[in-house]
Write an enzyme that holds these catalytic residues in place. Structure first.
Site, PDB file in Angstrom:
ATOM      1  N   LYS A  16     -37.866 -25.105  28.192  1.00  0.00           N
ATOM      2  CA  LYS A  16     -36.864 -25.396  29.228  1.00  0.00           C
ATOM      3  C   LYS A  16     -35.738 -24.381  29.231  1.00  0.00           C
ATOM      4  CE  LYS A  16     -35.327 -29.396  27.868  1.00  0.00           C
ATOM      5  NZ  LYS A  16     -36.082 -29.824  26.704  1.00  0.00           N
ATOM      6  N   ARG A  91     -31.105 -37.070  29.907  1.00  0.00           N
ATOM      7  CA  ARG A  91     -32.049 -37.301  28.818  1.00  0.00           C
ATOM      8  C   ARG A  91     -32.368 -38.778  28.681  1.00  0.00           C
ATOM      9  NH1 ARG A  91     -31.196 -32.641  25.710  1.00  0.00           N
ATOM     10  NH2 ARG A  91     -32.540 -32.403  23.893  1.00  0.00           N
ATOM     11  N   ARG A 130     -39.220 -21.541  15.597  1.00  0.00           N
ATOM     12  CA  ARG A 130     -38.186 -21.055  16.530  1.00  0.00           C
ATOM     13  C   ARG A 130     -36.926 -20.558  15.823  1.00  0.00           C
ATOM     14  NH1 ARG A 130     -35.979 -24.778  21.422  1.00  0.00           N
ATOM     15  NH2 ARG A 130     -35.097 -26.142  19.856  1.00  0.00           N
ATOM     16  N   ARG A 160     -32.256 -23.202  13.906  1.00  0.00           N
ATOM     17  CA  ARG A 160     -31.333 -24.285  14.222  1.00  0.00           C
ATOM     18  C   ARG A 160     -31.433 -25.354  13.142  1.00  0.00           C
ATOM     19  NH1 ARG A 160     -32.052 -25.956  20.435  1.00  0.00           N
ATOM     20  NH2 ARG A 160     -32.089 -27.975  19.425  1.00  0.00           N
ATOM     21  N   ARG A 171     -37.116 -35.659  16.787  1.00  0.00           N
ATOM     22  CA  ARG A 171     -36.684 -35.303  18.152  1.00  0.00           C
ATOM     23  C   ARG A 171     -37.794 -35.564  19.155  1.00  0.00           C
ATOM     24  NH1 ARG A 171     -35.311 -29.710  16.984  1.00  0.00           N
ATOM     25  NH2 ARG A 171     -35.023 -29.331  19.198  1.00  0.00           N
TER      26      ARG A 171
HETATM   27  P1  ADP Z   1     -33.908 -29.333  22.673  1.00  0.00           P
HETATM   28  O1  ADP Z   1     -34.100 -28.823  24.071  1.00  0.00           O
HETATM   29  O2  ADP Z   1     -34.511 -28.450  21.663  1.00  0.00           O
HETATM   30  O3  ADP Z   1     -34.240 -30.786  22.532  1.00  0.00           O
HETATM   31  P2  ADP Z   1     -31.040 -29.208  23.073  1.00  0.00           P
HETATM   32  O4  ADP Z   1     -30.474 -27.920  22.664  1.00  0.00           O
HETATM   33  O5  ADP Z   1     -31.168 -29.502  24.522  1.00  0.00           O
HETATM   34  O6  ADP Z   1     -32.403 -29.348  22.293  1.00  0.00           O
HETATM   35  O7  ADP Z   1     -30.188 -30.413  22.423  1.00  0.00           O
HETATM   36  C1  ADP Z   1     -29.929 -30.489  21.021  1.00  0.00           C
HETATM   37  C2  ADP Z   1     -29.332 -31.852  20.669  1.00  0.00           C
HETATM   38  O8  ADP Z   1     -28.107 -32.067  21.411  1.00  0.00           O
HETATM   39  C3  ADP Z   1     -30.192 -33.068  21.011  1.00  0.00           C
HETATM   40  O9  ADP Z   1     -31.183 -33.340  20.037  1.00  0.00           O
HETATM   41  C4  ADP Z   1     -29.119 -34.165  21.114  1.00  0.00           C
HETATM   42  O10 ADP Z   1     -28.686 -34.593  19.853  1.00  0.00           O
HETATM   43  C5  ADP Z   1     -27.947 -33.432  21.778  1.00  0.00           C
HETATM   44  N1  ADP Z   1     -27.989 -33.552  23.273  1.00  0.00           N
HETATM   45  C6  ADP Z   1     -28.090 -32.533  24.164  1.00  0.00           C
HETATM   46  N2  ADP Z   1     -28.095 -32.993  25.437  1.00  0.00           N
HETATM   47  C7  ADP Z   1     -27.996 -34.347  25.348  1.00  0.00           C
HETATM   48  C8  ADP Z   1     -27.964 -35.402  26.314  1.00  0.00           C
HETATM   49  N3  ADP Z   1     -28.049 -35.163  27.633  1.00  0.00           N
HETATM   50  N4  ADP Z   1     -27.868 -36.687  25.853  1.00  0.00           N
HETATM   51  C9  ADP Z   1     -27.792 -36.963  24.550  1.00  0.00           C
HETATM   52  N5  ADP Z   1     -27.817 -36.017  23.590  1.00  0.00           N
HETATM   53  C10 ADP Z   1     -27.916 -34.716  23.960  1.00  0.00           C
END
Ligand code: ADP
Length: 227
Positions: A16, A91, A130, A160, A171
């Protein structure tokens, strides 16, 4: 593509972020990544972000009220008027409903939703290798294992803290429980499309371009029919 409002859905590791960045740059609209916004807040030691960090490191979601507040504020910025690409938000279905509400308040009703689909085993493989740039957050080229610095800004490449084996599985489980229901929430809309994420980044980008253009036409038609 005027008024191009895109939501990228897909599990962690689906690509994404990479695709959102490419699409946003090409179309001159901002990419809004809630994960990057949170990590940026952590780097700046902002108190709210530091609280969020504990949940992020465990692979858990941040609460809906906080996330909706952050995105609502960001979508007030003038640079989103011609469109935006949302990456990592919504999400949950609660966040999805809140986004519909924000869109209605903006007087902006067409939302294009693309779901990037990748098999589970491939996601686990991608996430555990990654690396990202510690400065700008860009994903490192997975083929270039020897690289130690970011190809865009020269920052150091790091793993990360939420990309270790156990947290990756957490996750993916959180995704299946909380985020996949969003696919049901959106899939009946004329502007919903799925994209095969298990191909090269260039091919994914091509498929995305074509499907987003098609969804934009469908959105314009359904908007016309409502008027
Ligand atoms: P990935 O795409 O690898 O899942 P992101 O970088 O988008 O990871 O997000 C990392 C973390 O940030 C998530 O696992 C969550 O804890 C938090 N997070 C990001 N966006 C949201 C959201 N819209 N709602 C709740 N938690 C979020």
């Amino acid at each position: 593509m005027a008024g191009c409002n895109v939501v990228m859905l897909g599990p962690p590791g689906a690509g994404k972020g990479t695709q959102a960045e490419r699409f946003a740059r090409k179309h001159g609209v901002p990419r809004i990544s809630t994960g990057d916004m949170l990590r940026d807040g952590i780097n700046k030691q902002l108190p709210l972000a530091l609280v969020a960090k504990q949940r992020m490191d465990r692979g858990e979601l941040i609460d809906d009220t906080t996330m909706v507040g952050i995105v609502r504020e960001r979508l007030n910025d003038a640079d989103t008027q011609q469109g935006f690409v949302l990456d990592g938000f919504p999400r949950t279905v609660v966040q999805g409903r809140a986004l519909d509400q924000i869109q209605a308040e903006r007087g902006d009703s067409v939302l294009i939703v693309v779901d990037i689909v990748v098999p589970h085993e491939e996601l686990v493989r991608r996430l555990t290798v990654r690396r990202i740039c510690s400065k700008c957050g860009t994903n490192a080229d997975p083929a270039d294992r020897a690289a130690t610095t970011c190809r865009l800004c020269g920052g150091a490449l790091i793993h990360r803290t939420d990309d270790n084996d156990r947290v990756v599985l957490d996750r993916l489980r959180v995704y299946a429980e909380s985020t996949r229901p969003l696919v049901d929430y959106y899939c009946g809309r004329p502007t919903f499309r799925t994209v095969n994420g298990a191909q090269s980044a260039d091919l994914v980008a091509q498929e995305l371009e074509a499907k987003i253009a098609d969804a934009a036409r469908a959105g314009a038609l359904s908007l016309g029919a409502q008027r």
